[in-house]
Design a protein around this motif. Structure first.
Motif, PDB file in Angstrom:
ATOM      1  N   TYR A   1       1.178  -1.045   0.111  1.00 33.27           N
ATOM      2  CA  TYR A   1       0.136  -0.010   0.004  1.00 33.27           C
ATOM      3  C   TYR A   1       0.959   1.425   0.283  1.00 33.27           C
ATOM      4  O   TYR A   1       1.940   1.717   0.826  1.00 33.27           O
ATOM      5  CB  TYR A   1      -0.940   0.326   1.453  1.00 33.27           C
ATOM      6  N   GLY A   2       0.683   2.107  -0.622  1.00 40.15           N
ATOM      7  CA  GLY A   2       1.165   3.598  -0.881  1.00 40.15           C
ATOM      8  C   GLY A   2       0.747   4.516  -1.382  1.00 40.15           C
ATOM      9  O   GLY A   2      -0.413   4.011  -2.150  1.00 40.15           O
TER      10      GLY A   2
ATOM     11  N   LEU B   1       5.938   6.790  -1.881  1.00 42.91           N
ATOM     12  CA  LEU B   1       5.589   5.479  -2.346  1.00 42.91           C
ATOM     13  C   LEU B   1       4.887   5.379  -0.967  1.00 42.91           C
ATOM     14  O   LEU B   1       4.030   5.294  -1.357  1.00 42.91           O
ATOM     15  CB  LEU B   1       6.484   5.153  -3.736  1.00 42.91           C
ATOM     16  N   LEU B   2       6.031   4.209  -0.793  1.00 43.34           N
ATOM     17  CA  LEU B   2       5.844   3.094   0.025  1.00 43.34           C
ATOM     18  C   LEU B   2       5.135   3.508   1.066  1.00 43.34           C
ATOM     19  O   LEU B   2       5.600   4.508   1.596  1.00 43.34           O
ATOM     20  CB  LEU B   2       7.019   1.950  -0.251  1.00 43.34           C
ATOM     21  N   VAL B   3       4.062   2.758   1.891  1.00 41.79           N
ATOM     22  CA  VAL B   3       3.656   2.992   2.991  1.00 41.79           C
ATOM     23  C   VAL B   3       3.613   1.356   3.837  1.00 41.79           C
ATOM     24  O   VAL B   3       4.274   1.627   4.757  1.00 41.79           O
ATOM     25  CB  VAL B   3       2.243   3.573   3.252  1.00 41.79           C
ATOM     26  N   ALA B   4       3.467   0.578   3.441  1.00 42.09           N
ATOM     27  CA  ALA B   4       3.080  -1.340   3.827  1.00 42.09           C
ATOM     28  C   ALA B   4       2.979  -1.644   2.916  1.00 42.09           C
ATOM     29  O   ALA B   4       2.554  -1.499   1.381  1.00 42.09           O
ATOM     30  CB  ALA B   4       1.878  -1.095   4.527  1.00 42.09           C
TER      31      ALA B   4
ATOM     32  N   SER C   1      -2.596  -5.294   3.955  1.00 36.09           N
ATOM     33  CA  SER C   1      -1.577  -4.561   2.970  1.00 36.09           C
ATOM     34  C   SER C   1      -0.378  -4.541   3.919  1.00 36.09           C
ATOM     35  O   SER C   1       0.977  -4.207   2.950  1.00 36.09           O
ATOM     36  CB  SER C   1      -1.117  -3.536   2.599  1.00 36.09           C
ATOM     37  N   GLY C   2       0.360  -5.286   4.747  1.00 40.43           N
ATOM     38  CA  GLY C   2       1.592  -5.886   5.207  1.00 40.43           C
ATOM     39  C   GLY C   2       1.855  -4.963   6.418  1.00 40.43           C
ATOM     40  O   GLY C   2       1.408  -4.610   7.138  1.00 40.43           O
ATOM     41  N   LYS C   3       3.000  -4.976   6.779  1.00 42.27           N
ATOM     42  CA  LYS C   3       3.950  -4.330   7.809  1.00 42.27           C
ATOM     43  C   LYS C   3       3.604  -2.709   7.406  1.00 42.27           C
ATOM     44  O   LYS C   3       4.535  -2.697   6.157  1.00 42.27           O
ATOM     45  CB  LYS C   3       5.145  -4.903   8.396  1.00 42.27           C
TER      46      LYS C   3
ATOM     47  N   PHE D   1       7.162   5.183   9.632  1.00 40.80           N
ATOM     48  CA  PHE D   1       6.190   5.821   9.757  1.00 40.80           C
ATOM     49  C   PHE D   1       5.267   5.864  11.031  1.00 40.80           C
ATOM     50  O   PHE D   1       5.286   4.215  11.151  1.00 40.80           O
ATOM     51  CB  PHE D   1       5.628   4.743   8.457  1.00 40.80           C
ATOM     52  N   GLU D   2       4.356   6.672  10.799  1.00 38.31           N
ATOM     53  CA  GLU D   2       3.370   6.371  12.157  1.00 38.31           C
ATOM     54  C   GLU D   2       2.658   6.544  11.479  1.00 38.31           C
ATOM     55  O   GLU D   2       2.113   7.653  10.734  1.00 38.31           O
ATOM     56  CB  GLU D   2       3.948   7.647  13.236  1.00 38.31           C
TER      57      GLU D   2
END
Length: 647
Positions: A318-319, A325-328, A342-344, A349-350
């Motif tokens: 997910y992003g 771009l990438l968040v998880a 969507s993963g860790k 990130f918080e």
């Protein structure tokens, strides 16, 4: 190491100068390779040339070739110019969209391949862009002296501006800084376990965040190798994606959910097995940019197990561009429910959840908001206050997506924004509605609803209310006009278009259109005053076969009639002869990449030709396709007569 992204890329490349960093696979299977030394030699040559221009203003990049684009992008970074990656314009509508972007970012210079310079200048001349602001790049030009360029002079904190695909009316530019990009590249490397032995295959557009950052720049940051292939080639022949993964022993590749669905639906796994396709090297098969579907992941793993695909390679993520771009991201673990993790959440990130009604922090489910060094400052030249919220003294980005957080993993459960996601790109309904109403004279601005139906992807579904003075006999023309607008913007034909009678569109008491109710009534068959739908238009199927018999290479009018009937059959429209002329653009008629493959198959069937599937969308105008088909027919006739032809 230097902190600027260009400095990091240059130093990593210097550690392994002879390593092949890019393999660019072309249409006919030929491959152009590029080593680190060749790449940065070309970058320095272009950077030396750019120093003769005003680099205080953004530079628009309009490229068809991925390696050419990378060189131009890095050259901008080297001299401290702000790059603006952009799609290559192929229609007048594309150029009109570019005009807004050029004005929005105050672009000073526009770069493209030298071979495309005349086309770009002609298209932008109509928008009153002076040709001295447009330059072509050619790596064979020996006058581009790299010795004049001092290494890494760039010091601009802004790396590039990423224009979102979400707003078709007025695209917004996300401002990405050096800190944003370096932080996110580090997170991608950690999360996806990339190293110098990684081999990435990228078919995603290099001007969008996932293709640019997740693939091209990540390879430069990691020091690994990237195989590049055209998005059109892969969408038209999804099996080529798997074939190339096997051929180049790719470890990392992926895309939106729809590409996995295409493989499930279109690819013959048994035939690939006979060819020796082996997917055992594929370690990370990422899935993102649109909702990840559990049934897709399960079906893909099951179907391609015979090709040694490891289900543990499935990697939902997910992003969003506003977060660079990438968040998880993380390995897919099948569960009993329908939700997919969507993963860790990435280390830097918080992530919090907001109650969508109260705006307070939610415990179980709410709007996803994020904070971290990869989060951008928002959109160029816009009031970004509503894009952010404050939690405990920290600024969090509001994503507009609804989700949950469980054991440090992110689950997307819905979306707050009324948007349509087509092949990984976001389109806001009201922008599409505005485009349609502005282009179709019979419609007004408050009489169009754009929704979607979920098939292998979300496909546009349009409802339009015609006025009392509109003749119902004009329905077929209106349907074609609507479909042409949608395909010009999204590259996807409408799954259906519904024309409704006056005052039959569902509205609130205050007169606002009710998109959800309209879609619900459609699915339940409860719409009233339906005048015509795209699916109702009868098509004379036998006419194609009858006309094909009469065609010869000297009669372009017959070929034009054949193509018109073919488009009618493929897109379920009713185009008249007057709709065809030498300036008619194929894309504007409503031909997307998937329909283009279907058309080529029918052309080959009826005219007994061997036209390649990827050829149709390489032509801009109908007249060019007509002439190409005429040449193929002539060649077929000569060869049938026993004459040997050398081409």
């Amino acid at each position: 190491m230097e902190y600027s992204s260009y400095g990091i890329f240059r130093q990593i490349a210097a550690l392994n100068p002879d390593k092949t960093v890019f393999h660019a696979v072309e249409q006919h299977g030929t491959c152009i390779t590029c080593t680190n030394t060749a790449l940065f030699s070309n970058v320095k040559r272009l950077a030396a040339r750019l120093e003769h221009y005003d680099m205080t203003k953004p530079v628009l990049l309009l490229y068809t070739g991925s390696i050419d684009f990378v060189v131009a992008f890095l050259a901008c970074q080297a001299v401290g110019a702000i790059a603006v990656p952009m799609f290559y314009p192929r229609t007048q509508r594309h150029f009109m969209r570019l005009q807004h972007i050029i004005n929005d970012c105050s672009a000073g210079l526009i770069l493209c391949e030298a071979s495309n310079l005349a086309v770009i200048r002609e298209g932008l001349a109509a928008l009153h862009i002076p040709e001295e602001r447009i330059a072509g790049t050619d790596w064979s030009d020996e006058n581009m002296d790299s010795a004049a360029f001092a290494a890494a002079t760039g010091d601009n904190n802004i790396s590039f501006i990423q224009y979102t695909s979400g707003s078709t009316g007025l695209p917004k530019g996300v401002v990405v800084t050096q800190e944003n990009i370096v932080s996110n590249l580090q997170q991608i490397q950690e999360t996806f376990s990339c190293d110098q032995d990684t081999v990435v295959l990228s078919w995603l557009p290099f001007y969008h965040d996932m293709g640019l950052i997740g693939n091209l720049l990540q390879c430069l940051y990691t020091g690994c190798t990237c195989v590049l292939v055209s998005p059109v080639a892969v969408v038209q022949r999804p099996e080529s994606w798997l074939q190339l993964i096997s051929q180049y022993k790719v470890t990392h590749s992926g895309g939106p959910n729809f590409m996995y669905d295409l493989c499930i639906e279109k690819v013959d796994a048994d035939r690939l097995l006979e060819e020796g396709v082996d997917l055992r090297t594929w370690k990370i098969a990422y899935n993102g940019a649109e909702p990840v579907k559990k049934r897709t992941l399960d079906a893909f793993a099951e179907k391609f197990a015979k090709l040694a695909f490891n289900p543990d390679a499935l990697f939902p993520c997910y992003g969003l561009a506003e977060a660079t771009l990438l968040v998880a991201a993380g390995t897919y673990r099948p569960t009993a429910g329908s939700l997919v993790s969507s993963g860790k959440i990435c280390r830097t990130f918080e992530v919090a959840l907001l109650n969508t009604e109260t705006g307070e922090v939610a415990e179980e489910e709410g709007e996803i908001v994020i904070h971290g060094p990869s989060v951008t400052s928002g959109y160029l030249g816009r009031d970004n206050d509503s894009l952010f919220c404050n939690i405990n003294g920290k600024q969090f980005l509001r994503t507009g997506d609804i989700g949950r957080i469980q054991a440090g993993e992110l689950y997307i459960t819905g979306r707050q924004k009324e948007m349509i996601i087509i092949n990984g790109k976001n389109y806001f309904p009201y922008d599409l509605e505005h485009e349609i109403a502005a282009a179709v004279e019979a419609l007004s601005f408050n009489n169009v609803i754009v929704s979607y139906l979920a098939d292998i992807t979300e496909l546009p579904l349009v409802f339009a209310e015609i006025g009392r003075h509109t003749n119902p006999e004009e329905a077929a023309v209106i349907l074609q006009q609507i479909d042409s607008v949608v395909i010009a913007v999204t590259n996807i034909s409408c799954i259906d278009i519904v024309l409704l009678g006056p005052r039959s569109m569902p509205r609130t008491s205050s007169g606002k259109l009710q998109r959800i109710r309209c879609r619900k009534d459609y699915l339940e068959g409860a719409l009233e005053k339906v005048i015509a739908t795209k699916r109702d238009i009868p098509i004379p199927v036998d006419a194609l076969a009858n006309l094909a018999i009469t065609i010869n290479p000297d009669n372009l009018e017959k070929i034009a009639d054949f193509l018109r009937l073919l488009i009618n059959q493929t897109l379920k429209l009713e185009l008249k002869t007057s709709d065809f002329n030498e300036n008619t653009e194929l894309i504007a008629l409503g031909i997307d990449s998937l329909k283009g493959v279907e058309m080529v198959n029918l052309i080959n069937h009826y005219l007994q030709l061997n036209m390649e599937a990827t050829r149709l969308l390489s032509f801009r105008y109908v007249k060019d396709l007509e002439e190409f088909i005429a040449n193929l027919i002539w060649l077929r006739n000569v060869e049938s007569a026993g004459e040997k032809i050398t081409i």
